[in-house]
Write a protein that holds these residues in place. Structure first.
Motif, PDB file in Angstrom:
ATOM      1  N   ARG A  43       0.816  -1.214   0.000  1.00 14.12           N
ATOM      2  CA  ARG A  43       0.000   0.000   0.000  1.00 14.12           C
ATOM      3  C   ARG A  43       0.853   1.269   0.000  1.00 14.12           C
ATOM      4  O   ARG A  43       0.558   2.230  -0.716  1.00 14.12           O
ATOM      5  CB  ARG A  43      -0.945  -0.006   1.208  1.00 14.12           C
ATOM      6  CG  ARG A  43      -2.082  -1.024   1.104  1.00 14.12           C
ATOM      7  CD  ARG A  43      -2.882  -1.059   2.396  1.00 14.12           C
ATOM      8  NE  ARG A  43      -3.975  -2.008   2.317  1.00 14.12           N
ATOM      9  CZ  ARG A  43      -5.227  -1.676   1.972  1.00 14.12           C
ATOM     10  NH1 ARG A  43      -5.514  -0.419   1.660  1.00 14.12           N
ATOM     11  NH2 ARG A  43      -6.173  -2.598   1.931  1.00 14.12           N
ATOM     12  N   VAL A  44       1.907   1.280   0.796  1.00 17.78           N
ATOM     13  CA  VAL A  44       2.775   2.460   0.836  1.00 17.78           C
ATOM     14  C   VAL A  44       3.512   2.628  -0.489  1.00 17.78           C
ATOM     15  O   VAL A  44       3.627   3.740  -1.016  1.00 17.78           O
ATOM     16  CB  VAL A  44       3.754   2.374   2.019  1.00 17.78           C
ATOM     17  CG1 VAL A  44       4.821   3.462   1.912  1.00 17.78           C
ATOM     18  CG2 VAL A  44       3.000   2.510   3.339  1.00 17.78           C
ATOM     19  N   LEU A  45       4.009   1.528  -1.041  1.00 15.95           N
ATOM     20  CA  LEU A  45       4.655   1.610  -2.354  1.00 15.95           C
ATOM     21  C   LEU A  45       3.681   2.118  -3.403  1.00 15.95           C
ATOM     22  O   LEU A  45       4.042   2.926  -4.277  1.00 15.95           O
ATOM     23  CB  LEU A  45       5.215   0.252  -2.760  1.00 15.95           C
ATOM     24  CG  LEU A  45       6.604  -0.093  -2.240  1.00 15.95           C
ATOM     25  CD1 LEU A  45       6.959  -1.528  -2.579  1.00 15.95           C
ATOM     26  CD2 LEU A  45       7.641   0.863  -2.804  1.00 15.95           C
ATOM     27  N   ASP A  54       4.578   4.884  -6.051  1.00 15.22           N
ATOM     28  CA  ASP A  54       4.893   4.350  -7.377  1.00 15.22           C
ATOM     29  C   ASP A  54       4.056   3.082  -7.602  1.00 15.22           C
ATOM     30  O   ASP A  54       4.392   2.010  -7.083  1.00 15.22           O
ATOM     31  CB  ASP A  54       6.379   4.031  -7.507  1.00 15.22           C
ATOM     32  CG  ASP A  54       6.775   3.666  -8.931  1.00 15.22           C
ATOM     33  OD1 ASP A  54       6.105   2.813  -9.544  1.00 15.22           O
ATOM     34  OD2 ASP A  54       7.765   4.227  -9.432  1.00 15.22           O
ATOM     35  N   ALA A  55       2.996   3.213  -8.374  1.00 11.22           N
ATOM     36  CA  ALA A  55       2.082   2.088  -8.575  1.00 11.22           C
ATOM     37  C   ALA A  55       2.779   0.898  -9.224  1.00 11.22           C
ATOM     38  O   ALA A  55       2.476  -0.262  -8.912  1.00 11.22           O
ATOM     39  CB  ALA A  55       0.892   2.533  -9.420  1.00 11.22           C
ATOM     40  N   ALA A  56       3.718   1.165 -10.140  1.00 10.38           N
ATOM     41  CA  ALA A  56       4.404   0.066 -10.824  1.00 10.38           C
ATOM     42  C   ALA A  56       5.219  -0.770  -9.838  1.00 10.38           C
ATOM     43  O   ALA A  56       5.244  -2.000  -9.910  1.00 10.38           O
ATOM     44  CB  ALA A  56       5.299   0.608 -11.935  1.00 10.38           C
ATOM     45  N   LEU A  57       5.896  -0.107  -8.896  1.00 15.77           N
ATOM     46  CA  LEU A  57       6.673  -0.848  -7.909  1.00 15.77           C
ATOM     47  C   LEU A  57       5.755  -1.647  -6.988  1.00 15.77           C
ATOM     48  O   LEU A  57       6.107  -2.746  -6.543  1.00 15.77           O
ATOM     49  CB  LEU A  57       7.536   0.114  -7.089  1.00 15.77           C
ATOM     50  CG  LEU A  57       8.713   0.762  -7.825  1.00 15.77           C
ATOM     51  CD1 LEU A  57       9.438   1.733  -6.909  1.00 15.77           C
ATOM     52  CD2 LEU A  57       9.684  -0.286  -8.354  1.00 15.77           C
ATOM     53  N   ALA A  58       4.576  -1.114  -6.708  1.00 17.48           N
ATOM     54  CA  ALA A  58       3.640  -1.837  -5.848  1.00 17.48           C
ATOM     55  C   ALA A  58       3.161  -3.127  -6.490  1.00 17.48           C
ATOM     56  O   ALA A  58       2.766  -4.065  -5.791  1.00 17.48           O
ATOM     57  CB  ALA A  58       2.452  -0.944  -5.509  1.00 17.48           C
ATOM     58  N   ASP A  59       3.187  -3.205  -7.825  1.00 17.07           N
ATOM     59  CA  ASP A  59       2.794  -4.423  -8.541  1.00 17.07           C
ATOM     60  C   ASP A  59       3.928  -5.437  -8.646  1.00 17.07           C
ATOM     61  O   ASP A  59       3.731  -6.535  -9.169  1.00 17.07           O
ATOM     62  CB  ASP A  59       2.305  -4.064  -9.949  1.00 17.07           C
ATOM     63  CG  ASP A  59       0.983  -3.314  -9.920  1.00 17.07           C
ATOM     64  OD1 ASP A  59       0.241  -3.480  -8.933  1.00 17.07           O
ATOM     65  OD2 ASP A  59       0.708  -2.555 -10.875  1.00 17.07           O
ATOM     66  N   ASP A  60       5.109  -5.061  -8.154  1.00 22.37           N
ATOM     67  CA  ASP A  60       6.289  -5.930  -8.197  1.00 22.37           C
ATOM     68  C   ASP A  60       6.254  -6.825  -6.955  1.00 22.37           C
ATOM     69  O   ASP A  60       6.717  -6.463  -5.875  1.00 22.37           O
ATOM     70  CB  ASP A  60       7.550  -5.063  -8.217  1.00 22.37           C
ATOM     71  CG  ASP A  60       8.830  -5.854  -8.399  1.00 22.37           C
ATOM     72  OD1 ASP A  60       8.840  -7.060  -8.073  1.00 22.37           O
ATOM     73  OD2 ASP A  60       9.833  -5.258  -8.841  1.00 22.37           O
ATOM     74  N   VAL A  72       7.909  -6.313  -3.144  1.00 21.81           N
ATOM     75  CA  VAL A  72       7.066  -6.124  -1.958  1.00 21.81           C
ATOM     76  C   VAL A  72       7.388  -7.174  -0.898  1.00 21.81           C
ATOM     77  O   VAL A  72       7.534  -6.858   0.295  1.00 21.81           O
ATOM     78  CB  VAL A  72       5.577  -6.157  -2.340  1.00 21.81           C
ATOM     79  CG1 VAL A  72       4.705  -6.170  -1.080  1.00 21.81           C
ATOM     80  CG2 VAL A  72       5.225  -4.959  -3.222  1.00 21.81           C
ATOM     81  N   THR A  73       7.512  -8.421  -1.310  1.00 21.45           N
ATOM     82  CA  THR A  73       7.833  -9.488  -0.365  1.00 21.45           C
ATOM     83  C   THR A  73       9.192  -9.253   0.289  1.00 21.45           C
ATOM     84  O   THR A  73       9.362  -9.464   1.496  1.00 21.45           O
ATOM     85  CB  THR A  73       7.829 -10.852  -1.088  1.00 21.45           C
ATOM     86  OG1 THR A  73       6.520 -11.091  -1.614  1.00 21.45           O
ATOM     87  CG2 THR A  73       8.206 -11.976  -0.135  1.00 21.45           C
ATOM     88  N   THR A  74      10.156  -8.801  -0.509  1.00 21.26           N
ATOM     89  CA  THR A  74      11.498  -8.566   0.021  1.00 21.26           C
ATOM     90  C   THR A  74      11.501  -7.418   1.030  1.00 21.26           C
ATOM     91  O   THR A  74      12.183  -7.481   2.062  1.00 21.26           O
ATOM     92  CB  THR A  74      12.484  -8.280  -1.123  1.00 21.26           C
ATOM     93  OG1 THR A  74      12.422  -9.337  -2.080  1.00 21.26           O
ATOM     94  CG2 THR A  74      13.901  -8.163  -0.606  1.00 21.26           C
TER      95      THR A  74
END
Length: 437
Positions: free
Chosen positions: A406-408, A412-418, A422-424
């Motif tokens: 959510r914070v990502l 940056d929406a594209a990074l939030a889809d990574d 996110v897991t890392t």
């Protein structure tokens, strides 16, 4: 600004006569934003040219112009490294004025003897619009200059904004959109906008600093400034009526600042941001403490290695810059508090960390220092009092079950889809917390 001593000082008040200083130079430059940074930076560079005096204005503090006027514009610069502070009396401010002195402000900006206007109005000052704002006051001064004959002038913003000259040009163009066509044409043809990169840490002055200045100089100074040994000023642009010999004090004039702006954002500001969010988790309060922590020292070196893979400047320039940064960070003379640097992460993370992270992800790499910065930011949002324009929104997002995503997404929406990223980041939050157990 320190509170003046409550008891009469046995020392003479700092004035030009007492210090044996030269008379005030003719005013050929105006400054807007009279504060500690200007007095530790641009005013010091201008002192290298005795033919240029500064008329300095502040719209925030009525006491400082009064104090400087009582001291004939003089004040002590206290440079604090690892040993005994070094002091210098700065004499380039010929006049100091409160913002309410509108008549003098307009007269100074209209004067053909004035060749340039420097500004330190903070990053927010370029976005604020309306009556009484810094941009409004600059526009009023330029309007008066146009009426008085229209001599050209250089505007030199000295705030920490990439492309700050163009940012100022755009702000003035928007503010002037309803002005007469003749004035708008003059703005485009006779006002030059100089891009700059500025750098010098200047903390708030304390009563101890006031006492130290008195001890080292023998003068009672009510307006000393404290700073670090390092100072940098890079400029690119035109000065149609000339300028002080700033290069005599170390300023550099370059054709293109973009690579240097990138270097500062990634290497200096990015490292500060990394330390600001990871350092407190590991028990560090200041930058110098953080760079002595083995885990954080390793993260900083790794961050610089990572950023260097995507930077524009030659490797030798970057290596030299890294060495200077490490000396600055390690100095105990300036206590640069991490939680102060941690303010406004929603503005700093996208400019300082994410460009490098995106470049790394495009190569399928997960750079540990960037992951650490994001994880530390999440912990900051969850655990601390957050000072940020988006604090309410981000704190709520960070405390959700899927806070990292959510914070990502908010920056940056594209990074939030990574999903791997996110897991890392989530895993690194746990890693940082375990590090202090």
């Amino acid at each position: 600004m320190p509170t003046p001593p409550t008891r009469p000082s046995p020392l003479p008040r700092l004035t030009r006569a007492a210090a044996g200083a030269r008379p005030p130079a003719p005013v050929r430059a105006v400054h807007l934003g009279l504060g500690a940074f200007h007095r530790a930076h641009q005013a010091v560079y201008t002192m290298a040219d005795p033919d240029w005096g500064v008329a300095a204005y502040t719209f925030r503090n009525a006491d400082l112009p009064r104090t400087l006027t009582e001291q004939d514009g003089l004040y002590t610069l206290q440079v604090r490294g690892n040993g005994e502070p070094q002091t210098e009396i700065v004499d380039s401010i010929s006049r100091a004025h409160p913002g309410g002195d509108t008549e003098r402000w307009l007269a100074d900006l209209a004067s053909p003897e004035v060749a340039l206007l420097t500004l330190t109005i903070t990053e927010a000052g370029y976005r604020a619009v309306g009556d009484g704002t810094a941009i409004d006051r600059v526009l009023a001064g330029l309007r008066e200059r146009h009426r008085a004959g229209g001599s050209p002038i250089a505007l030199v913003p000295c705030d920490n904004l990439p492309g700050n000259g163009e940012v100022l040009r755009g702000a003035l163009a928007r503010a002037a959109q309803d002005e007469p066509p003749g004035f708008r044409s003059w703005l485009g043809e006779h006002v030059s906008f100089v891009d700059t990169v500025v750098d010098r840490i200047t903390p708030a002055t304390t009563q101890d600093d006031v006492a130290t200045a008195a001890r080292l100089t023998g003068f009672d100074d009510h307006a000393p400034v404290v700073t670090e040994p390092f100072s940098e000023w890079l400029l690119a642009g035109e000065f149609p009526l000339g300028r002080p010999a700033w290069e005599a004090a170390g300023a550099r004039f370059v054709s293109d600042l973009a690579a240097y702006e990138q270097r500062k954002l990634w290497f200096l500001n990015g490292a500060h941001t990394l330390l600001a969010y990871t350092g407190p988790v590991l028990g560090c309060a200041t930058v110098d403490e953080a760079v002595r922590h083995p885990t954080l020292a390793s993260l900083i070196e790794s961050w610089w290695d990572t950023a260097a893979r995507h930077a524009s400047l030659p490797a030798g320039d970057l290596a030299d810059y890294r060495e200077r940064l490490l000396r600055r960070f390690s100095s105990r003379g300036i206590r640069h508090h991490l939680l102060h640097i941690a303010v406004a992460g929603s503005q700093k993370i996208p400019a300082r960390i994410l460009p490098v992270l995106r470049a790394e992800r495009s190569r399928q790499r997960l750079p540990e220092p960037a992951i650490a910065a994001l994880a530390g930011w999440l912990i900051h949002l969850r655990d601390r009092d957050v000072v940020d324009p988006r604090a309410d929104e981000l704190v709520t997002l960070a405390r959700a079950a899927d806070g990292a995503r959510r914070v990502l997404s908010a920056v940056d929406a594209a990074l939030a889809d990574d999903r791997e990223l996110v897991t890392t980041v989530d895993d690194y939050v746990d890693h940082l917390r375990r590090s202090v157990l």
